[in-house]
Design a protein around this motif. Structure first.
Motif, mmCIF file in Angstrom:
data_model
loop_
_atom_site.group_PDB
_atom_site.id
_atom_site.type_symbol
_atom_site.label_atom_id
_atom_site.label_comp_id
_atom_site.label_asym_id
_atom_site.label_seq_id
_atom_site.Cartn_x
_atom_site.Cartn_y
_atom_site.Cartn_z
ATOM 1 N N SER A 124 0.795 -1.215 0.015
ATOM 2 C CA SER A 124 -0.013 0.096 0.170
ATOM 3 C C SER A 124 0.704 1.228 0.025
ATOM 4 O O SER A 124 2.066 1.316 0.496
ATOM 5 C CB SER A 124 -1.081 -0.146 1.393
ATOM 6 N N ALA A 125 0.310 2.276 -0.497
ATOM 7 C CA ALA A 125 0.762 3.649 -0.464
ATOM 8 C C ALA A 125 -0.419 4.498 0.159
ATOM 9 O O ALA A 125 -1.298 4.678 -0.461
ATOM 10 C CB ALA A 125 1.408 4.270 -1.784
ATOM 11 N N TRP A 126 -0.492 4.830 1.194
ATOM 12 C CA TRP A 126 -1.657 5.531 1.794
ATOM 13 C C TRP A 126 -0.983 6.905 2.225
ATOM 14 O O TRP A 126 -0.146 7.531 2.723
ATOM 15 C CB TRP A 126 -1.562 4.777 3.443
ATOM 16 N N ILE A 127 -1.764 7.833 1.292
ATOM 17 C CA ILE A 127 -1.613 9.350 1.075
ATOM 18 C C ILE A 127 -2.190 10.133 2.067
ATOM 19 O O ILE A 127 -3.633 10.183 2.016
ATOM 20 C CB ILE A 127 -1.794 9.435 -0.362
ATOM 21 N N ALA A 128 -1.612 10.923 3.080
ATOM 22 C CA ALA A 128 -2.482 11.866 3.774
ATOM 23 C C ALA A 128 -2.728 13.186 3.015
ATOM 24 O O ALA A 128 -1.811 13.839 2.623
ATOM 25 C CB ALA A 128 -1.508 12.131 5.016
ATOM 26 N N MET A 129 -3.827 13.370 2.991
ATOM 27 C CA MET A 129 -4.262 14.612 2.175
ATOM 28 C C MET A 129 -4.546 15.581 3.048
ATOM 29 O O MET A 129 -4.520 16.994 2.815
ATOM 30 C CB MET A 129 -5.673 14.254 1.473
ATOM 31 N N VAL A 130 -4.652 15.506 4.401
ATOM 32 C CA VAL A 130 -4.687 16.384 5.441
ATOM 33 C C VAL A 130 -3.816 16.175 6.464
ATOM 34 O O VAL A 130 -3.267 14.876 6.273
ATOM 35 C CB VAL A 130 -5.865 16.778 6.215
ATOM 36 N N ASP A 131 -3.324 16.746 7.568
ATOM 37 C CA ASP A 131 -2.709 16.291 8.902
ATOM 38 C C ASP A 131 -3.332 15.272 9.447
ATOM 39 O O ASP A 131 -4.759 15.273 9.801
ATOM 40 C CB ASP A 131 -2.351 17.413 9.554
ATOM 41 N N VAL A 132 -2.758 14.082 9.884
ATOM 42 C CA VAL A 132 -3.456 13.019 10.525
ATOM 43 C C VAL A 132 -2.677 12.867 11.745
ATOM 44 O O VAL A 132 -1.521 12.879 11.962
ATOM 45 C CB VAL A 132 -3.207 11.746 9.763
ATOM 46 N N THR A 133 -3.420 13.294 12.789
ATOM 47 C CA THR A 133 -3.084 13.059 14.260
ATOM 48 C C THR A 133 -4.034 12.256 14.995
ATOM 49 O O THR A 133 -4.853 11.425 14.525
ATOM 50 C CB THR A 133 -3.207 14.427 14.975
ATOM 51 N N ASP A 134 -3.810 11.968 16.304
ATOM 52 C CA ASP A 134 -4.259 11.222 17.329
ATOM 53 C C ASP A 134 -5.959 11.640 17.338
ATOM 54 O O ASP A 134 -6.642 10.648 17.762
ATOM 55 C CB ASP A 134 -3.841 11.112 18.559
ATOM 56 N N LYS A 135 -6.317 12.883 17.023
ATOM 57 C CA LYS A 135 -7.512 13.198 17.096
ATOM 58 C C LYS A 135 -8.461 12.944 16.073
ATOM 59 O O LYS A 135 -9.637 12.456 16.218
ATOM 60 C CB LYS A 135 -7.652 14.921 17.286
ATOM 61 N N ASN A 136 -8.028 12.751 14.726
ATOM 62 C CA ASN A 136 -8.733 12.514 13.681
ATOM 63 C C ASN A 136 -8.586 11.089 12.990
ATOM 64 O O ASN A 136 -9.081 10.562 11.902
ATOM 65 C CB ASN A 136 -8.805 13.577 12.458
ATOM 66 N N GLY A 137 -7.648 10.336 13.798
ATOM 67 C CA GLY A 137 -7.813 8.804 13.145
ATOM 68 C C GLY A 137 -6.591 8.397 12.482
ATOM 69 O O GLY A 137 -6.570 8.136 11.420
ATOM 70 N N PRO A 138 -5.307 8.213 12.906
ATOM 71 C CA PRO A 138 -4.237 7.685 12.508
ATOM 72 C C PRO A 138 -4.219 6.281 12.108
ATOM 73 O O PRO A 138 -5.099 5.485 12.825
ATOM 74 C CB PRO A 138 -2.933 8.132 13.223
ATOM 75 N N LEU A 139 -3.113 5.608 11.325
ATOM 76 C CA LEU A 139 -2.944 4.129 11.229
ATOM 77 C C LEU A 139 -2.312 3.752 12.525
ATOM 78 O O LEU A 139 -1.548 4.303 13.194
ATOM 79 C CB LEU A 139 -2.034 3.993 9.850
ATOM 80 N N CYS A 140 -2.610 2.522 12.740
ATOM 81 C CA CYS A 140 -2.142 1.797 13.807
ATOM 82 C C CYS A 140 -1.490 0.554 12.995
ATOM 83 O O CYS A 140 -1.972 -0.107 12.240
ATOM 84 C CB CYS A 140 -2.981 1.224 14.927
ATOM 85 N N VAL A 141 -0.135 0.102 13.410
ATOM 86 C CA VAL A 141 0.622 -0.982 12.910
ATOM 87 C C VAL A 141 1.332 -1.600 13.865
ATOM 88 O O VAL A 141 1.864 -1.076 14.943
ATOM 89 C CB VAL A 141 1.789 -0.312 11.809
#
Length: 254
Positions: A124-141
């Motif tokens: 996968s290539a997961w493109i962040a189109m906005v800032d991704v923080t702990d508030k709006n739901g980041p990826l967990c790996v």
């Protein structure tokens, strides 16, 4: 581990990090303007300000579109953008062919899973189109889990009982099987926060999911792009496999 604007391949250190951990964050791959323009496009489609044939959303694991690149040049442009070609090839050890897109309007809170269960041989290539923080739901790996066991359809009964849906099968059999492997691996899960324009590359065997959204309803535009190696024979879909030069071919095993 991050990387500045990526027009060439990965460094040796980046390749090593990816091989050990199953993911890498490439920073500033796309500009603020490129991302904002795409977000505006998606919001116009969602709000009905633009009309696009075949456009639709699914509500499973957050509002998302499915294979939008097949009817929308905007999504296709990101999927086969030349800045992604060499980094993907360095991760795969082969030329990449694009096979799928999913655009998420919000954090998915998706249960832990492995993409290769659904899409054999993929990454996968997961493109962040906005800032991704702990508030709006980041990826967990779970770092390194790509080197462990892959749950496949052979491990999960595909026979549905009376009244059981595909979602029930996933919840009752598939996700618990992944959770078992996750616990056996014994490695702590981490959240991947990303800035607008960053790209997270990750192996299709990596155990990952969507973190809990701390501010429900907050926007989190992200375009998830999936690829398989050009020489992969382990593919059972009749979707077009799209090269970075725009060529398309249907090549799959029955």
């Amino acid at each position: 581990m991050t990387n500045k604007s990526q027009n060439t391949g990965l460094t040796e250190d980046q390749k090593k990090f990816y091989q050990e951990n199953g993911y890498i964050i490439l920073s500033c791959v796309f500009s603020t303007t490129e991302c904002q323009d795409f977000v505006g496009h998606m919001e116009d489609l969602e709000n009905g300000k633009k009309d696009l044939e075949h456009f639709g959303q699914q509500s499973t694991y957050g509002f998302r579109t499915f294979n939008q690149h097949l009817y929308d040049p905007w999504a296709l442009n990101f999927l086969i953008h030349p800045r992604l070609a060499k980094p993907l090839a360095d991760c795969m050890g082969d030329e990449a062919e694009a096979i799928q897109t999913m655009h998420f309007y919000q954090g998915s809170e998706h249960p832990r899973h492995q993409d290769q269960y659904y899409l054999p041989d993929c990454m996968s290539a997961w493109i962040a189109m906005v800032d991704v923080t702990d508030k709006n739901g980041p990826l967990c790996v779970q770092p390194g889990s790509h080197r462990g066991r892959l749950i496949t359809k052979r491990d999960v009964s595909m026979e549905f009982s009376s009244g059981e849906t595909y979602e029930d099968q996933q919840a009752n059999r598939y996700f618990p099987a992944v959770e078992k492997v996750f616990m056996e691996n014994g490695v702590k899960e981490i959240e991947l926060q990303a800035n607008q324009g960053d790209v997270v590359l990750f192996d299709g065997r990596l155990i990952h999911g969507g973190a809990k959204v701390k501010e429900p309803g907050s926007p989190r535009h992200a375009l998830a792009c999936h690829y398989i190696p050009y020489h992969s024979e382990n593919w059972d879909r009749d979707w077009p496999r799209i090269g970075f030069n725009g060529t398309r071919r249907i090549h799959f095993q029955n």
